[in-house]
Scaffold this motif. Structure first.
Motif, PDB file in Angstrom:
ATOM      1  N   ASP A 147       0.840  -1.199   0.000  1.00 42.42           N
ATOM      2  CA  ASP A 147       0.000   0.000   0.000  1.00 42.42           C
ATOM      3  C   ASP A 147       0.873   1.246   0.000  1.00 42.42           C
ATOM      4  N   GLU A 148       0.592   2.164  -0.922  1.00 42.60           N
ATOM      5  CA  GLU A 148       1.348   3.412  -1.013  1.00 42.60           C
ATOM      6  C   GLU A 148       0.453   4.622  -0.819  1.00 42.60           C
ATOM      7  N   GLY A 149      -0.673   4.432  -0.167  1.00 32.98           N
ATOM      8  CA  GLY A 149      -1.550   5.554   0.120  1.00 32.98           C
ATOM      9  C   GLY A 149      -2.764   5.604  -0.786  1.00 32.98           C
ATOM     10  N   LEU A 150      -3.702   6.519  -0.442  1.00 30.45           N
ATOM     11  CA  LEU A 150      -4.983   6.604  -1.126  1.00 30.45           C
ATOM     12  C   LEU A 150      -4.830   6.897  -2.613  1.00 30.45           C
ATOM     13  N   ALA A 151      -3.964   7.859  -2.954  1.00 33.30           N
ATOM     14  CA  ALA A 151      -3.830   8.252  -4.362  1.00 33.30           C
ATOM     15  C   ALA A 151      -3.380   7.077  -5.218  1.00 33.30           C
ATOM     16  N   ARG A 152      -2.396   6.305  -4.717  1.00 32.76           N
ATOM     17  CA  ARG A 152      -1.908   5.151  -5.459  1.00 32.76           C
ATOM     18  C   ARG A 152      -3.000   4.087  -5.578  1.00 32.76           C
ATOM     19  N   SER A 153      -3.752   3.840  -4.478  1.00 31.94           N
ATOM     20  CA  SER A 153      -4.815   2.840  -4.523  1.00 31.94           C
ATOM     21  C   SER A 153      -5.911   3.242  -5.499  1.00 31.94           C
ATOM     22  N   GLN A 154      -6.263   4.530  -5.529  1.00 27.11           N
ATOM     23  CA  GLN A 154      -7.272   5.004  -6.484  1.00 27.11           C
ATOM     24  C   GLN A 154      -6.773   4.856  -7.914  1.00 27.11           C
ATOM     25  N   GLN A 155      -5.481   5.143  -8.133  1.00 26.54           N
ATOM     26  CA  GLN A 155      -4.919   4.998  -9.472  1.00 26.54           C
ATOM     27  C   GLN A 155      -4.900   3.532  -9.900  1.00 26.54           C
ATOM     28  N   MET A 156      -4.609   2.636  -8.951  1.00 31.25           N
ATOM     29  CA  MET A 156      -4.637   1.204  -9.275  1.00 31.25           C
ATOM     30  C   MET A 156      -6.029   0.786  -9.711  1.00 31.25           C
ATOM     31  N   PHE A 157      -7.052   1.260  -8.994  1.00 32.20           N
ATOM     32  CA  PHE A 157      -8.422   0.918  -9.381  1.00 32.20           C
ATOM     33  C   PHE A 157      -8.725   1.430 -10.786  1.00 32.20           C
ATOM     34  N   ALA A 158      -8.355   2.681 -11.057  1.00 35.59           N
ATOM     35  CA  ALA A 158      -8.614   3.265 -12.376  1.00 35.59           C
ATOM     36  C   ALA A 158      -7.889   2.489 -13.468  1.00 35.59           C
ATOM     37  N   ASP A 159      -6.621   2.130 -13.207  1.00 37.38           N
ATOM     38  CA  ASP A 159      -5.839   1.420 -14.221  1.00 37.38           C
ATOM     39  C   ASP A 159      -6.355   0.006 -14.452  1.00 37.38           C
ATOM     40  N   LEU A 160      -6.734  -0.678 -13.373  1.00 42.50           N
ATOM     41  CA  LEU A 160      -7.226  -2.049 -13.517  1.00 42.50           C
ATOM     42  C   LEU A 160      -8.525  -2.117 -14.310  1.00 42.50           C
ATOM     43  N   ASN A 161      -9.320  -1.044 -14.246  1.00 43.40           N
ATOM     44  CA  ASN A 161     -10.617  -1.048 -14.929  1.00 43.40           C
ATOM     45  C   ASN A 161     -10.623  -0.250 -16.225  1.00 43.40           C
ATOM     46  N   ARG A 162      -9.529   0.466 -16.481  1.00 43.08           N
ATOM     47  CA  ARG A 162      -9.497   1.349 -17.661  1.00 43.08           C
ATOM     48  C   ARG A 162      -9.705   0.593 -18.961  1.00 43.08           C
ATOM     49  N   HIS A 163      -9.068  -0.536 -19.086  1.00 43.05           N
ATOM     50  CA  HIS A 163      -9.102  -1.265 -20.356  1.00 43.05           C
ATOM     51  C   HIS A 163      -9.949  -2.529 -20.283  1.00 43.05           C
ATOM     52  N   ALA A 164     -10.715  -2.658 -19.192  1.00 48.02           N
ATOM     53  CA  ALA A 164     -11.605  -3.821 -19.103  1.00 48.02           C
ATOM     54  C   ALA A 164     -12.730  -3.688 -20.119  1.00 48.02           C
ATOM     55  N   VAL A 165     -12.916  -4.692 -20.932  1.00 53.13           N
ATOM     56  CA  VAL A 165     -13.950  -4.672 -21.966  1.00 53.13           C
ATOM     57  C   VAL A 165     -14.850  -5.886 -21.768  1.00 53.13           C
ATOM     58  N   ARG A 166     -16.118  -5.614 -21.535  1.00 51.91           N
ATOM     59  CA  ARG A 166     -17.066  -6.718 -21.389  1.00 51.91           C
ATOM     60  C   ARG A 166     -17.234  -7.396 -22.744  1.00 51.91           C
ATOM     61  N   PRO A 167     -17.139  -8.718 -22.803  1.00 47.51           N
ATOM     62  CA  PRO A 167     -17.282  -9.381 -24.103  1.00 47.51           C
ATOM     63  C   PRO A 167     -18.673  -9.168 -24.680  1.00 47.51           C
ATOM     64  N   ALA A 168     -18.749  -9.155 -26.008  1.00 47.53           N
ATOM     65  CA  ALA A 168     -20.034  -8.995 -26.671  1.00 47.53           C
ATOM     66  C   ALA A 168     -20.974 -10.120 -26.255  1.00 47.53           C
ATOM     67  N   LYS A 169     -22.259  -9.799 -26.139  1.00 45.64           N
ATOM     68  CA  LYS A 169     -23.230 -10.800 -25.692  1.00 45.64           C
ATOM     69  C   LYS A 169     -23.244 -12.004 -26.623  1.00 45.64           C
ATOM     70  N   SER A 170     -23.046 -11.783 -27.922  1.00 44.96           N
ATOM     71  CA  SER A 170     -23.099 -12.898 -28.874  1.00 44.96           C
ATOM     72  C   SER A 170     -22.050 -13.956 -28.568  1.00 44.96           C
ATOM     73  N   ILE A 171     -20.811 -13.524 -28.321  1.00 42.63           N
ATOM     74  CA  ILE A 171     -19.760 -14.521 -28.074  1.00 42.63           C
ATOM     75  C   ILE A 171     -19.961 -15.183 -26.715  1.00 42.63           C
ATOM     76  N   GLY A 172     -20.567 -14.456 -25.765  1.00 42.48           N
ATOM     77  CA  GLY A 172     -20.900 -15.065 -24.487  1.00 42.48           C
ATOM     78  C   GLY A 172     -21.909 -16.190 -24.659  1.00 42.48           C
ATOM     79  N   ILE A 173     -22.898 -15.973 -25.521  1.00 49.12           N
ATOM     80  CA  ILE A 173     -23.900 -17.006 -25.816  1.00 49.12           C
ATOM     81  C   ILE A 173     -23.248 -18.181 -26.544  1.00 49.12           C
TER      82      ILE A 173
END
Length: 369
Positions: A147-173
């Motif tokens: 842990d490096e403090g609140l700012a680093r933890s918030q940045q980690m959350f932003a970075d971990l979710n920045r490029h998350a892409v939910r797969p298209a429903k068709s390929i999920g089916i």
């Protein structure tokens, strides 16, 4: 002897050590029974700017819990990511080589564990443990950073979710082998000479130049409502009935067949007609459900299905379709528009509206006066 790190009693995990952005991190395997006690997420009612996580959406939890409990022999969860605010020490197995990356991670008992990514998985596991205690000794990987403090933890959350892409429903089916409706729709496409050539199996939207008429997700939605409330012994039997209905519908649209033969561009048909959009498939599915509830014998509803093609599905027929399937000239997928499109088709076929469909129809007609 108890484990000690920097003079503090410690808990220990078998771990692998890695480096990202010049920072060491560790991957540990945590028994599920320890997860709720060790790894916390910020549940305090404090402003978002002072938190390192989004608020827990409790509406998501029942579905995740059911997924674990109902798929006891097949559930899969990806790793959590956590920060540790406290003393840590890594004892490598060897001084060099691969063994230098394997060892034991000691974390002081006074340390605070904060989840940066995966709080919903953690909360669902906690509830699933109450329902099925046999999960206790199963494990989940956790990626641990200092842990490096609140700012680093918030940045980690932003970075971990920045490029998350939910797969298209068709390929999920396409890849879902648990849900019956997904299996039925796949069988329908695979065994139909027509749909096998005109259904986009991976994407849930169609580009203007696409050679496909429908997406797998649109056909799935329509087939799900087509078969709603009907009982079949097997997915094979359900797919056979769905295929009988849909292939009879296909016969009513020569344009669809010309696209299948490669004589007409699919994009032109989607541009000029309502019948080649998911909203129309959904309406045909709802109408078909009424017919199938009356009889599973195709001969009993053949005449009604033949009339589907005699409706003026032209997009230029704005007197009928504007405010039903179209809003400002564009196809709308809104729930009310699906119902109003279904109503138009029901009325054309001489079928009565359900009380809810009648309510939506009355509001539509009132708005036009």
């Amino acid at each position: 002897m108890p484990n000690v790190v920097d003079g503090d009693y410690a808990i220990s995990f078998p771990a692998m050590r890695g480096v990202q952005a010049h920072r060491e991190f560790y991957v540990v395997m945590v028994p599920l029974r320890y997860l709720p006690r060790l790894f916390l997420f910020d549940e305090e009612e404090i402003p978002a700017e002072l938190r390192a996580q989004r608020a827990l959406n409790k509406n998501r939890l029942p579905g995740l819990v059911r997924y674990i409990v109902d798929n006891r022999s097949g559930y899969v969860f990806s790793a959590l990511t956590a920060s540790v605010d406290g003393t840590m020490g890594f004892a490598a197995h060897d001084a060099e080589g691969h063994g230098a990356r394997l060892g034991v991670l000691h974390i002081g008992l006074g340390a605070r564990f904060l989840i940066n990514d995966g709080q919903h998985r953690r909360a669902a596991i906690e509830e699933a443990l109450r329902l099925d205690p046999s999960l206790a000794e199963e494990t989940i990987p956790v990626v641990i950073f200092a842990d490096e403090g609140l700012a680093r933890s918030q940045q980690m959350f932003a970075d971990l979710n920045r490029h998350a892409v939910r797969p298209a429903k068709s390929i999920g089916i396409l890849y879902d082998h648990r849900e019956d409706d997904a299996s039925i729709t796949r069988l329908l496409v695979i065994r139909s000479d027509f749909f096998r050539g005109v259904v986009e199996m991976e994407r849930s939207t169609l580009a203007a130049a696409s050679r496909k008429l429908f997406t797998l997700s649109a056909l799935y939605n329509a087939t799900s409502v087509l078969l709603a409330g009907l009982k079949f012994d097997t997915a094979e039997e359900a797919a056979r009935v769905a295929r009988q209905y849909w292939e009879m519908v296909v016969e009513q649209f020569p344009e669809w067949q010309e696209v299948r033969r490669g004589r007409l561009p699919a994009g032109d048909i989607r541009r000029d007609f309502i019948h080649s959009h998911g909203i129309a498939l959904h309406a045909m599915g709802r109408v078909g459900n009424t017919l199938l509830h009356q009889s599973l014998n195709p001969e009993d509803w053949r005449d009604r299905v033949k009339r589907i093609g005699t409706l003026d599905w032209s997009r230029a027929n704005t007197r009928l379709w504007e405010s039903r399937a179209l809003v400002g000239g564009r196809v709308s997928k809104a729930t009310n528009n699906v119902t109003l499109t279904t109503n138009a088709l029901r009325q054309h076929l001489g079928l009565s509206l359900s009380p809810e469909e009648q309510r939506v129809e009355d509001a539509y007609l009132q708005g036009r006066t």
